[in-house]
Design a protein around this motif. Structure first.
Motif, short mmCIF file in Angstrom:
data_model
loop_
_atom_site.label_atom_id
_atom_site.label_comp_id
_atom_site.label_asym_id
_atom_site.label_seq_id
_atom_site.Cartn_x
_atom_site.Cartn_y
_atom_site.Cartn_z
N GLY A 147 -3.81 15.23 -9.76
CA GLY A 147 -5.13 15.18 -9.22
C GLY A 147 -6.21 14.39 -10.07
N ASP A 148 -5.43 13.69 -10.68
CA ASP A 148 -6.47 12.73 -11.88
C ASP A 148 -7.36 11.82 -10.71
N LEU B 5 -7.49 5.33 -6.82
CA LEU B 5 -6.57 4.11 -6.32
C LEU B 5 -5.99 4.58 -5.01
N LEU B 6 -5.47 5.59 -4.89
CA LEU B 6 -5.05 6.17 -3.71
C LEU B 6 -5.85 5.95 -2.43
N SER B 7 -7.02 6.30 -2.51
CA SER B 7 -7.84 6.12 -1.44
C SER B 7 -8.19 4.82 -1.19
N GLU B 8 -8.27 3.74 -2.09
CA GLU B 8 -8.51 2.48 -1.87
C GLU B 8 -7.29 1.75 -1.21
N ILE B 9 -6.09 2.36 -1.71
CA ILE B 9 -5.07 1.90 -1.22
C ILE B 9 -4.81 2.02 0.54
N LYS C 146 6.19 9.86 -8.62
CA LYS C 146 5.21 11.03 -8.99
C LYS C 146 3.80 10.43 -9.34
N PHE C 147 3.72 9.28 -9.44
CA PHE C 147 2.24 8.89 -9.90
C PHE C 147 1.12 9.43 -9.07
#
Length: 81
Positions: free
Chosen positions: A10-11, A17-21, A5-6
């Motif tokens: 919506g932090d 981080l998700l967009s960079e990944i 659930k990390f």
């Protein structure tokens, strides 16, 4: 729960981080590597090391509810604020 659930919240930092990944050559492999790292850090071994370190720690309840107010109260009481 912390692994799966990390990115559910919506932090801003987590979404960054998700967009960079997603920009990585192999985003699926990169995301799995990130989750593996979270799993290692949040393992029972590391939890026990922190819990038994002698330092003040706050353990959030294991629910879907927002515990920020409760957590702030615990911290304020501990530090006499």
């Amino acid at each position: 729960m912390s692994v799966e659930k990390f990115f559910d919240r919506g932090d801003e930092e987590k979404q960054f981080l998700l967009s960079e990944i997603a920009k990585c050559p192999n985003p699926e492999k990169t995301l799995q590597n990130f989750k593996d790292c979270i799993a290692r850090i949040n393992s029972q071994k590391h939890y026990d090391l922190f819990a038994n370190s002698g330092f003040f720690t706050v353990v959030r309840s294991n629910t879907e509810t927002d515990t920020r107010t409760e957590t702030f109260e615990i911290i304020a009481k501990h530090f006499g604020l």
